[in-house]
Design an enzyme around this catalytic site. Structure first.
Site, PDB file in Angstrom:
ATOM      1  N   SER A 125       0.883  -1.198   0.247  1.00  0.00           N
ATOM      2  CA  SER A 125      -0.017   0.001   0.005  1.00  0.00           C
ATOM      3  C   SER A 125       0.679   1.200  -0.100  1.00  0.00           C
ATOM      4  O   SER A 125       1.935   1.235   0.559  1.00  0.00           O
ATOM      5  CB  SER A 125      -0.984   0.024   1.190  1.00  0.00           C
ATOM      6  OG  SER A 125      -1.621   1.128   1.556  1.00  0.00           O
ATOM      7  N   TYR A 150      -1.821  -1.233  11.035  1.00  0.00           N
ATOM      8  CA  TYR A 150      -2.088  -1.831   9.565  1.00  0.00           C
ATOM      9  C   TYR A 150      -1.004  -1.419   8.775  1.00  0.00           C
ATOM     10  O   TYR A 150      -0.362  -2.233   7.882  1.00  0.00           O
ATOM     11  CB  TYR A 150      -3.366  -1.071   9.194  1.00  0.00           C
ATOM     12  CG  TYR A 150      -3.511  -1.449   7.778  1.00  0.00           C
ATOM     13  CD1 TYR A 150      -3.341  -0.339   6.878  1.00  0.00           C
ATOM     14  CD2 TYR A 150      -3.590  -2.570   6.942  1.00  0.00           C
ATOM     15  CE1 TYR A 150      -3.104  -0.163   5.343  1.00  0.00           C
ATOM     16  CE2 TYR A 150      -3.666  -2.570   5.577  1.00  0.00           C
ATOM     17  CZ  TYR A 150      -3.660  -1.461   4.802  1.00  0.00           C
ATOM     18  OH  TYR A 150      -3.690  -1.572   3.401  1.00  0.00           O
ATOM     19  N   LYS A 154       2.315  -3.746   6.378  1.00  0.00           N
ATOM     20  CA  LYS A 154       2.443  -3.550   5.157  1.00  0.00           C
ATOM     21  C   LYS A 154       4.106  -3.584   5.048  1.00  0.00           C
ATOM     22  O   LYS A 154       4.936  -4.209   4.194  1.00  0.00           O
ATOM     23  CB  LYS A 154       1.815  -2.509   4.425  1.00  0.00           C
ATOM     24  CG  LYS A 154       0.538  -2.991   4.292  1.00  0.00           C
ATOM     25  CD  LYS A 154       0.063  -4.114   3.380  1.00  0.00           C
ATOM     26  CE  LYS A 154      -1.246  -4.486   3.326  1.00  0.00           C
ATOM     27  NZ  LYS A 154      -1.773  -5.779   2.824  1.00  0.00           N
TER      28      LYS A 154
END
Ligand code: WQD
Length: 337
Positions: A125, A150, A154
Site C-alpha cells: 500500500s 495496519y 505492510k
C-alpha cells in the site's frame, strides 16, 4: 498454471481472480470469510463461466497452511491479499493485526521456500510512504514511520519478503496500491464493506442510496486547491489486471531483481470534493455532505508517479475517475435492489 489467491473472495482479490481466469490460469482461493462471503464465488462464475477451487481456511493456522500445500502441491504462484485492513481498527487492536497480517505471511513463505521456485505477489500500500515529501510519489520515495499498525504490517511484510527472497528460490513483486475503488462492469462483484464504510467511495454510494444521512468531509483546511485531501483513486479492474501482468512477469522470469516494487495508481490526484462532483455527475444526484474536522492519521495528499509501472511492468491504468464512480454507483444500486 495453478495460482493461489489468498483473500480471493475479497474486493480486490475477487476482481483479480476474474482477470486471472480471463488469462487462462487455474485459480485456487483461500479465504477465511472473515470479511467476505462465499456468494462471491457465484459472482466470479457468472462473469467467467469458471468456478475457482475454494478452500475455507485461516492462514493463521500453520498446520492448515501446510496441509493446503500438500494437497495443492502444483501451486507455484501466489497472490497474497488476505489481511486485515481497517486503519482505525488496527490502532485499537494492534496484536490482531500483527498476528493476522504477519503470521499468515510467514506461514505462506515457509511453504513456498520448499519449492524449486515460487512467484509471490504481495498486496502492499502507498500507506508505507506516509505523507511523502514530493508528488507524484516514486517507488524510491522513503518509507516513513507507519501511521498505524495496519500500515506497519505492510512495511514489515515487505521487509520479510525481501529478506526471504535473498536466501530462497522465491521471487516477488510488491504492489503498492493507491486508493482502489469501483466494481466490475457486470455488477456481479464489487466492494462489500462490513458495517459503516471507513473508505470514501462506499460511504458516498451508500449515502447516494439513502443508507447514510450525509457524508462527513474530513477537513477542508488542507493545503490543496480546494482544501480537501487529495488521493489517487484507481479502478479496481485496472488494479486487478496489474496483478496478472506482475505474476506473468515472474513466471516468464522477466523480473530484473529478486524483489521488485511498483506503485499502482493513475498518476492523477483527486480531492474529496472532486470525487463528490464525479459522483453527482455520474449519478445525476445531489450528495448531502457536511465539512467536519480532519480525521486522525490522514495525510494531505498522495498520488503515484506511474513511470515505472508503465515502462518497466508494462501496465497503465485505463479507466477514469468518472468510470470508476459510475461502476461503484451501479454496483451499489444492484446490491441494494
Ligand atoms: C480517502 C479520503 C479521507 C471517508 C485508506 C488506507 C489505505 C487503503 C485505502 C487499505 C481521505 C476522506 C473518507 C469519509 C472523508 N486501505 N474521507 N469522509 O485513508 O486514503 O486510505 O484506505 O488497503 O491503505 O490508508 O482512504 O477512502 O478512507 O479516505 O472525507 O467518510 O477521503 O479523509 O482524505 P485513505 P479513505
Amino acid at each position: 498454471m495453478k495460482v493461489l489467491v489468498t483473500g480471493g473472495l475479497g474486493f480486490i482479490g475477487s476482481h483479480t481472480v476474474v482477470e486471472l481466469q480471463n488469462e487462462g490460469f487455474e485459480v485456487v482461493i483461500i479465504d477465511n470469510l472473515s470479511n467476505s462471503s462465499e456468494d462471491v464465488l457465484k459472482g466470479i462464475t457468472a462473469i467467467t463461466g469458471k468456478t475457482p477451487i475454494f478452500e475455507k481456511l485461516d492462514l493463521r493456522e500453520k498446520s492448515a497452511v501446510q496441509n493446503f500445500f500438500k494437497k495443492h502441491n502444483d501451486v507455484t504462484g501466489v497472490i497474497h491479499f488476505a489481511a486485515s485492513k481497517a486503519v482505525g481498527e488496527s490502532v485499537e487492536q494492534p496484536l490482531l493485526y500483527y498476528e493476522n497480517n504477519i503470521a499468515s505471511l510467514v506461514y505462506l513463505l515457509q511453504e513456498l521456500q520448499q519449492k524449486p521456485e515460487a512467484s509471490f505477489i504481495f498486496s502492499s500500500s502507498c500507506t508505507v510512504y506516509g505523507q511523502a515529501e514530493k508528488m507524484p510519489i516514486t517507488e524510491d520515495a522513503p518509507v516513513q514511520a507507519a501511521m498505524s499498525p495496519y500500515g506497519n504490517t505492510k512495511q514489515i511484510g515487505e521487509e520479510i519478503i525481501i529478506d526471504t527472497a535473498k536466501v530462497t528460490n522465491i521471487s516477488a513483486i510488491l504492489l503498492r496500491y493507491f486508493n482502489p475503488i469501483g466494481a466490475h462492469s457486470s455488477t456481479e462483484i464489487g466492494e462489500l464493506p462490513l458495517g459503516v464504510p471507513q473508505n470514501l467511495v462506499p460511504f458516498i454510494t451508500q449515502t447516494g442510496m439513502g443508507l447514510r444521512q450525509e457524508l462527513s468531509v474530513f477537513g477542508n483546511d488542507y493545503p490543496t486547491p480546494d482544501g480537501t485531501a487529495v488521493r489517487d483513486y484507481i479502478h479496481v479492474v485496472d488494479l486487478a489486471k496489474a496483478h496478472v501482468i506482475a505474476l506473468q512477469r515472474l513466471f516468464n522470469k522477466k523480473n530484473l531483481q529478486k524483489v521488485e516494487t511498483f506503485n499502482l495508481g493513475t498518476g492523477t490526484g483527486s480531492s474529496v470534493l472532486e470525487v463528490i462532483n464525479s459522483f453527482e455527475k455520474v449519478s445525476d444526484k445531489k450528495l448531502p455532505y457536511k465539512i467536519m474536522p480532519r480525521r486522525e492519521g490522514d495525510i494531505t495528499e498522495a498520488y503515484a508517479n506511474t513511470d515505472k509501472a508503465n515502462n518497466v511492468l508494462g501496465w497503465k491504468a485505463e479507466l477514469s475517475l468518472d468510470e470508476a464512480m459510475a461502476s461503484a454507483w451501479k454496483w451499489e444500486q444492484k446490491v441494494r435492489s
